[in-house]
Design an enzyme around this catalytic site. Structure first.
Site, PDB file in Angstrom:
ATOM      1  N   ASN A 112       0.713  -1.136  -0.040  1.00  0.00           N
ATOM      2  CA  ASN A 112      -0.044   0.238  -0.106  1.00  0.00           C
ATOM      3  C   ASN A 112       0.797   1.286   0.002  1.00  0.00           C
ATOM      4  O   ASN A 112       0.555   2.208  -0.737  1.00  0.00           O
ATOM      5  CB  ASN A 112      -1.005   0.042   1.026  1.00  0.00           C
ATOM      6  CG  ASN A 112      -0.590  -0.612   2.474  1.00  0.00           C
ATOM      7  OD1 ASN A 112       0.831  -0.720   2.774  1.00  0.00           O
ATOM      8  ND2 ASN A 112      -1.428  -1.028   3.272  1.00  0.00           N
ATOM      9  N   ASP A 142       1.276  -9.766   3.512  1.00  0.00           N
ATOM     10  CA  ASP A 142       0.255  -9.368   4.443  1.00  0.00           C
ATOM     11  C   ASP A 142      -1.177  -9.492   4.166  1.00  0.00           C
ATOM     12  O   ASP A 142      -1.928  -9.481   4.957  1.00  0.00           O
ATOM     13  CB  ASP A 142       0.773  -7.712   5.111  1.00  0.00           C
ATOM     14  CG  ASP A 142       1.686  -7.676   5.822  1.00  0.00           C
ATOM     15  OD1 ASP A 142       2.336  -8.799   6.452  1.00  0.00           O
ATOM     16  OD2 ASP A 142       2.393  -6.691   5.978  1.00  0.00           O
ATOM     17  N   ARG A 189       1.682  -7.102  10.372  1.00  0.00           N
ATOM     18  CA  ARG A 189       1.802  -5.892  11.308  1.00  0.00           C
ATOM     19  C   ARG A 189       0.478  -5.439  11.740  1.00  0.00           C
ATOM     20  O   ARG A 189       0.199  -5.215  12.804  1.00  0.00           O
ATOM     21  CB  ARG A 189       2.631  -4.908  10.514  1.00  0.00           C
ATOM     22  CG  ARG A 189       2.705  -3.704  11.272  1.00  0.00           C
ATOM     23  CD  ARG A 189       3.492  -2.699  10.660  1.00  0.00           C
ATOM     24  NE  ARG A 189       4.782  -2.723  10.509  1.00  0.00           N
ATOM     25  CZ  ARG A 189       5.591  -3.007   9.249  1.00  0.00           C
ATOM     26  NH1 ARG A 189       5.356  -2.814   8.281  1.00  0.00           N
ATOM     27  NH2 ARG A 189       7.104  -2.973   9.355  1.00  0.00           N
ATOM     28  N   GLU A 246       2.567 -11.176  14.747  1.00  0.00           N
ATOM     29  CA  GLU A 246       3.523 -10.259  15.502  1.00  0.00           C
ATOM     30  C   GLU A 246       2.884  -9.004  16.031  1.00  0.00           C
ATOM     31  O   GLU A 246       3.452  -8.199  16.680  1.00  0.00           O
ATOM     32  CB  GLU A 246       4.541  -9.967  14.191  1.00  0.00           C
ATOM     33  CG  GLU A 246       4.279  -9.377  13.216  1.00  0.00           C
ATOM     34  CD  GLU A 246       5.317  -8.988  12.093  1.00  0.00           C
ATOM     35  OE1 GLU A 246       6.570  -8.910  12.413  1.00  0.00           O
ATOM     36  OE2 GLU A 246       4.919  -8.546  10.752  1.00  0.00           O
TER      37      GLU A 246
END
Lengths: 420, 420
Positions: A112, A142, A189, A246
């Protein structure tokens, strides 16, 4: 926009690599060779840094072997960066470099942040009256880009992690005389797509199959509930396999392992969720053995176990980007759409770069199970097709044989530029 | 000893699993079917625990598909244990169970602790006047058994780690704009064989190839020297890949991460060497990014990337064990020997169980490089053949398909026994 634009191609890669990011690069190069309006095919080294510093290579000069080999080679073959175009001056320079090399078709493979950069470059070129078609190509393990059904890179990381989890489960099963908790810390993330994806490793989709507990960043972490759930699993099974993202956050939305370091985009540097959970269990269940496994960056690079579907789709995104640009499109990202039929079919459409830029697609609330530590059947239907097929990696001397580009430099035409 | 002994086989697995421990089991079962003097083929569940508690299964009743599938299935299919036969009573019971089921051929697949157990069972049977031939089958990812040239399980863990390191190196190479240290923590409690083995991942055996620094338990860890070596590497490369053995010790011979927990054999529970080294680097080189990767137990279970040579040798060890027992041998372990020729040839010999029991073969001093952070060319010649060939793992639904034994129980004949 005109369809008769003629000139050179520039392609660059950005952000964290994936197992299949180079398949998209191969798709761009392969398709670009088909079009008469395209003269030279250049690659920028290290993303926008290579554009600003005019570090370009001649991709048409690479051997066919190398271009074919990109389809199974992990890492970003062109190099990548996390440099953010900072100033008006940076954007001016980027356009100046493109002009100097008659770049009329620019392809940016990234997540992104990168689609945002591509969007800004596209708008800046337009404002400067320089005709250059800009198409983004999605890439991120992701799986958190909006608009696209899924992202190239995602299926492969999940395939590798599921293989690892099935193997770990067999290992733990055989040590059946101890109470054992095994924690696998996975990437992700801001969104739990990777952690959620590992649920498909369940062999028969039964509660006793690993992974038993999946901790998503979309669910606020509650230590007491976590300990109680581990205890529940250990009542029925001799081991409990936990997959933890994480990016786990507490009820205030803070990373449970928040450190002080941040990267150049202002993202916190994470890590250590496995250790964090291990400590909680050691404190609350001292008689239980806790093991951790942290594949780290190896999970996004595990091309020896990547998904053929993923690799083929990454290649297709590269091809479609070139076709779109040649047809006159600009300021768009290639997005994947899934057909409605029972049999999995995947096609591409074009999405506006500004609609994608900086958006984050979280794991949907409706796909989180009621107990908040698992996923729904609907998600299993979503993820399963993305793992299908195995990329055949050639082995040499007993180890995977990956290609490196020969990187013939394109002569520089401008004065040097110093990065901010 | 007589060659005309007739009766049943009992086979068991012990200690930590490997990717190929079940190939040895398949070798035992396959070979046992060839001999008329062998009537039933039993397996004990969970190693000696299953013998003491009379938990036996009928391996002849397993489908051929299952036995074939064992050759690519990780974990210990029979289950394993770390229970140590403790008392005279334990040994008496083990012999009593063998007698009750007319076990005349006993095979124990395991590492040095297990070969010690096999040795004691063999001697105890002899002392009790019960004729039972006992043959050990080597197994350990640690490669630290004496007498044998190498151990089944070792080649596969190194093959997987080398694949991972090559992939990590490509990933790190593409992030070429940062100073990055990447630490891979690998198994190896007492001997550095696994860490050393990863040196073969160097692509052209040049200093710039990863791994750049290998930390062995055979070399006392010196933090200042380590930091200086990392700095040296980062002068020439944009990243430094460090492979660290979990069993790293300081100059006093203490584990650098020594905790208080110990397993039932008195071994310290290790872990966290990666975190330990990360902290040292953060303290001494604050501008450098440090990433860690800890495959943990997944490295010894990574059958999706195991070595065909290793798997074939594991199978051969199982077969040879049966042949030896049928030929009248007992109190021996099958050991691997390597031919002198340039072309790699591997055969088996028999070693005395008591010569193997509890010995540890450290990584040889002569194979450690002068700078103490690498290995010699001679070692590369040793390790390379062990990685050759790829085990073909069938995939189902995009994930490796492993077998589970159906485990038909053998009816118990004795009163229950309580473990100490």
């Amino acid at each position: 926009m005109t369809e008769e634009l003629t000139g050179n191609v520039l392609v660059a890669q950005s952000g964290g690599p994936t197992s299949v990011i180079n398949a998209s690069l191969a798709g761009v190069v392969t398709e670009a060779l088909n079009h008469d309006c395209i003269e030279e095919i250049y690659g920028a080294l290290n993303g926008v840094e290579g554009i600003l510093t005019e570090q370009l290579i001649d991709l048409a000069n690479e051997s066919q072997q190398n271009i074919r080999g990109l389809c199974h080679t992990p890492g970003s073959a062109l190099g990548t960066c996390r440099y953010k175009l900072k100033s008006e001056q940076d954007f001016d320079r980027a356009i100046e470099v493109c002009k100097a090399h008659n770049i009329r078709f620019f392809f940016y493979i990234g997540g992104n942040d990168s689609q945002d950069t591509a969007d800004k470059i596209s708008k800046h070129a337009q404002a400067k009256g320089y005709e250059m078609r800009v198409i983004g190509i999605p890439k991120t393990v992701d799986n958190d880009l909006v608009v696209t059904d899924h992202c190239p890179g995602y299926g492969s990381v999940v395939k590798f992690l599921c293989s690892t989890i099935r193997e770990l489960a067999l290992d733990h099963e055989s040590m059946g005389n101890h109470d054992l908790v095994s924690i696998v810390e996975v990437m992700g993330r801001n969104a739990g797509w990777i952690a959620a994806g590992t649920s498909i490793a369940k062999r028969r989709n039964q509660p006793e199959d690993a992974p038993h507990i999946i901790l998503l960043p979309e669910v606020a972490f509650d230590a007491a509930y976590f300990v109680s759930q581990v205890q529940e699993v250990l009542k029925k099974n001799k081991f409990c396999l936990v997959v933890a993202s994480e990016g786990l956050v507490d009820s205030n939305g803070n990373y449970v392992t928040a450190g002080s370091a941040q990267d150049s985009f202002g993202h916190s540097q994470l890590g250590g969720v496995g250790d964090y959970l291990q400590k909680i269990l050691n404190d609350n269940m001292p008689s239980v053995k806790v093991r951790t496994c942290k594949p780290g960056h190896s999970q996004r690079a595990a091309a020896h176990c990547s998904s053929l579907t993923d690799s083929n789709e990454a290649f297709m995104c590269g091809k479609k980007a070139v076709q779109a640009a040649v047809a006159g499109e600009s300021g768009k990202m290639v997005a994947l759409v899934r057909g409605d039929s029972d049999k999995y079919v995947c096609e591409t459409v074009l999405a506006g770069l500004s609609d994608v830029a900086n958006g984050v697609k979280h794991f949907p609330e409706s796909w989180i199970s009621e107990d908040r530590i698992g996923v729904s059947f609907q998600f299993n239907k979503y993820i399963l097709p993305l793992l299908q097929g195995e990329v055949k990696v050639p082995y040499e001397n007993g180890m995977p044989s990956y290609v490196r580009l020969s990187k013939t430099r394109v002569p520089q035409k401008l004065a040097p530029y110093t990065l901010a």
